[in-house]
Design a protein around this motif. Sequence first.
Motif, PDB file in Angstrom:
ATOM      1  N   VAL A 124     -26.354  59.468  27.146  1.00 39.16           N
ATOM      2  CA  VAL A 124     -26.424  60.431  28.248  1.00 39.16           C
ATOM      3  C   VAL A 124     -26.074  61.823  27.744  1.00 39.16           C
ATOM      4  CG1 VAL A 124     -25.352  61.117  30.429  1.00 39.16           C
ATOM      5  CG2 VAL A 124     -26.055  58.750  30.071  1.00 39.16           C
ATOM      6  N   SER A 125     -25.218  61.887  26.715  1.00 42.02           N
ATOM      7  CA  SER A 125     -24.936  63.183  26.099  1.00 42.02           C
ATOM      8  C   SER A 125     -26.202  63.654  25.387  1.00 42.02           C
ATOM      9  CB  SER A 125     -23.790  63.035  25.094  1.00 42.02           C
ATOM     10  OG  SER A 125     -24.211  62.272  23.991  1.00 42.02           O
ATOM     11  N   PRO A 126     -26.239  64.931  24.951  1.00 41.25           N
ATOM     12  CA  PRO A 126     -27.490  65.447  24.372  1.00 41.25           C
ATOM     13  C   PRO A 126     -27.791  64.931  22.970  1.00 41.25           C
ATOM     14  CG  PRO A 126     -25.798  67.134  24.324  1.00 41.25           C
ATOM     15  CD  PRO A 126     -25.229  65.992  25.102  1.00 41.25           C
ATOM     16  N   ALA A 127     -27.381  63.738  22.639  1.00 42.01           N
ATOM     17  CA  ALA A 127     -27.653  63.207  21.308  1.00 42.01           C
ATOM     18  C   ALA A 127     -29.078  62.689  21.204  1.00 42.01           C
ATOM     19  CB  ALA A 127     -26.657  62.096  20.982  1.00 42.01           C
ATOM     20  N   GLY A 128     -29.476  61.811  22.119  1.00 43.64           N
ATOM     21  CA  GLY A 128     -30.784  61.181  22.006  1.00 43.64           C
ATOM     22  C   GLY A 128     -30.714  60.015  21.037  1.00 43.64           C
ATOM     23  N   ARG A 129     -31.630  59.088  21.183  1.00 42.44           N
ATOM     24  CA  ARG A 129     -31.577  57.866  20.390  1.00 42.44           C
ATOM     25  C   ARG A 129     -31.802  58.119  18.904  1.00 42.44           C
ATOM     26  NH1 ARG A 129     -33.645  52.777  23.944  1.00 42.44           N
ATOM     27  NH2 ARG A 129     -33.009  53.541  26.000  1.00 42.44           N
ATOM     28  N   THR A 130     -32.832  58.900  18.583  1.00 46.32           N
ATOM     29  CA  THR A 130     -33.133  59.146  17.179  1.00 46.32           C
ATOM     30  C   THR A 130     -31.988  59.870  16.492  1.00 46.32           C
ATOM     31  OG1 THR A 130     -35.513  59.236  17.627  1.00 46.32           O
ATOM     32  CG2 THR A 130     -34.735  60.248  15.579  1.00 46.32           C
ATOM     33  N   ARG A 131     -31.489  60.910  17.135  1.00 45.49           N
ATOM     34  CA  ARG A 131     -30.402  61.690  16.538  1.00 45.49           C
ATOM     35  C   ARG A 131     -29.138  60.844  16.390  1.00 45.49           C
ATOM     36  NH1 ARG A 131     -30.498  67.249  16.303  1.00 45.49           N
ATOM     37  NH2 ARG A 131     -32.210  67.157  17.804  1.00 45.49           N
ATOM     38  N   LEU A 132     -28.864  60.012  17.382  1.00 48.86           N
ATOM     39  CA  LEU A 132     -27.686  59.157  17.305  1.00 48.86           C
ATOM     40  C   LEU A 132     -27.829  58.139  16.177  1.00 48.86           C
ATOM     41  CD1 LEU A 132     -24.967  58.212  18.464  1.00 48.86           C
ATOM     42  CD2 LEU A 132     -26.256  56.726  20.021  1.00 48.86           C
ATOM     43  N   LEU A 133     -29.010  57.561  16.042  1.00 44.19           N
ATOM     44  CA  LEU A 133     -29.233  56.578  14.983  1.00 44.19           C
ATOM     45  C   LEU A 133     -29.094  57.220  13.603  1.00 44.19           C
ATOM     46  CD1 LEU A 133     -30.067  53.553  14.653  1.00 44.19           C
ATOM     47  CD2 LEU A 133     -32.397  54.383  14.291  1.00 44.19           C
ATOM     48  N   LEU A 134     -29.659  58.405  13.426  1.00 44.36           N
ATOM     49  CA  LEU A 134     -29.536  59.107  12.146  1.00 44.36           C
ATOM     50  C   LEU A 134     -28.080  59.448  11.845  1.00 44.36           C
ATOM     51  CD1 LEU A 134     -32.617  61.518  12.291  1.00 44.36           C
ATOM     52  CD2 LEU A 134     -32.317  59.530  10.798  1.00 44.36           C
ATOM     53  N   THR A 135     -27.343  59.830  12.875  1.00 42.81           N
ATOM     54  CA  THR A 135     -25.927  60.149  12.682  1.00 42.81           C
ATOM     55  C   THR A 135     -25.148  58.907  12.276  1.00 42.81           C
ATOM     56  OG1 THR A 135     -26.069  61.922  14.326  1.00 42.81           O
ATOM     57  CG2 THR A 135     -23.868  61.093  13.790  1.00 42.81           C
ATOM     58  N   LYS A 136     -25.451  57.784  12.917  1.00 38.66           N
ATOM     59  CA  LYS A 136     -24.787  56.534  12.555  1.00 38.66           C
ATOM     60  C   LYS A 136     -25.092  56.165  11.108  1.00 38.66           C
ATOM     61  CE  LYS A 136     -22.814  55.152  16.477  1.00 38.66           C
ATOM     62  NZ  LYS A 136     -21.366  54.833  16.592  1.00 38.66           N
ATOM     63  N   TYR A 137     -26.352  56.320  10.708  1.00 42.10           N
ATOM     64  CA  TYR A 137     -26.716  55.967   9.337  1.00 42.10           C
ATOM     65  C   TYR A 137     -26.054  56.912   8.340  1.00 42.10           C
ATOM     66  CZ  TYR A 137     -29.482  54.687   5.267  1.00 42.10           C
ATOM     67  OH  TYR A 137     -29.861  54.274   4.011  1.00 42.10           O
ATOM     68  N   ALA A 138     -26.026  58.196   8.662  1.00 42.25           N
ATOM     69  CA  ALA A 138     -25.359  59.157   7.777  1.00 42.25           C
ATOM     70  C   ALA A 138     -23.887  58.805   7.625  1.00 42.25           C
ATOM     71  CB  ALA A 138     -25.523  60.568   8.321  1.00 42.25           C
ATOM     72  N   THR A 139     -23.256  58.359   8.702  1.00 45.76           N
ATOM     73  CA  THR A 139     -21.848  57.969   8.649  1.00 45.76           C
ATOM     74  C   THR A 139     -21.646  56.778   7.721  1.00 45.76           C
ATOM     75  OG1 THR A 139     -21.490  58.764  10.907  1.00 45.76           O
ATOM     76  CG2 THR A 139     -19.874  57.211  10.021  1.00 45.76           C
TER      77      THR A 139
END
Length: 293
Positions: A124-139
């Motif tokens: 619901v925050s302005p992350a979006g699915r793709t951006r959130l997934l990329l952030t998780k992978y980067a982490t």
Amino acid sequence: MSRADVVESARPVSPLWTFGLLRNELTTTFRRWRTLALLAVLAGVPVLVGIAVKIETGDGSSPGGGGGGGGPAFISQITNNGLFLVFTALAATLPFFLPMAIGVVAGDAIAGEANAGTLRYLLVSPAGRTRLLLTKYATVVLFCLAATLVVAVSALTVGALLFPLGDLTTISGTHISFAEGLGRALLIALVVAASLIGVAALGLFVSTLTNSGIAAMATTVGLLITVQILDQIPQLHALQPYFFSHYWLSFADLMREPVYWDDLAKNLGLQALYAAVFGSAAWARFTTKDITA
């Protein structure tokens, strides 16, 4: 289209917000007791190896009692130069301890959020699915680097305390300075970290398949163990070069003079392929998944 997807398409996300999301993910990951426990175990492996070698060689004998037994290829050199404990510790942790730690963190990345009921709020925050997934992978990738450096730094510290330091003799029999040896140790640590990006992508994909963090972690670790068992079966020699673990120990070629790059290149190329395939599969699954938790 879900409400989260509407928000994603309607609200632009600034790069600063993306870096903030990554910073928040890193902080959350590295503050978890589970993560700290994993890093503590990884740091403890070089300590145990160093103490064991010190005790065994206290009477002047060589590691292994001169029996020509197994063990990491560098272990016989530790008593001559403590820097070899770095190479030995990485060789000892890479087949199981390091990928297990990565599998736990990657497997929990998405499934853990769903299990805790926080995944919908993140979307619901302005992350979006793709951006959130990329952030998780980067982490997870940054955790790969951190975990590898923890092993290397712990091994270097223990090696300096228990054994002499100085110029190194390479596998090829040539001599290099201690400074160059440190440089190669750092390069080896980076190669080991890069060798885990395929596991990170695999774990992330598994994490998108379930809402149970424990199930995702167990599945990822189970796959790691299964692949490495299959990699030891002679009848599967035709398939083994395609297993993500097959070229993991090729980092030893960085201690040759000149360096052998063939297997190193195959390893890094294979990891990139696994990252692309399972990263794409994770994206395809996550962007079409019905988020209910």
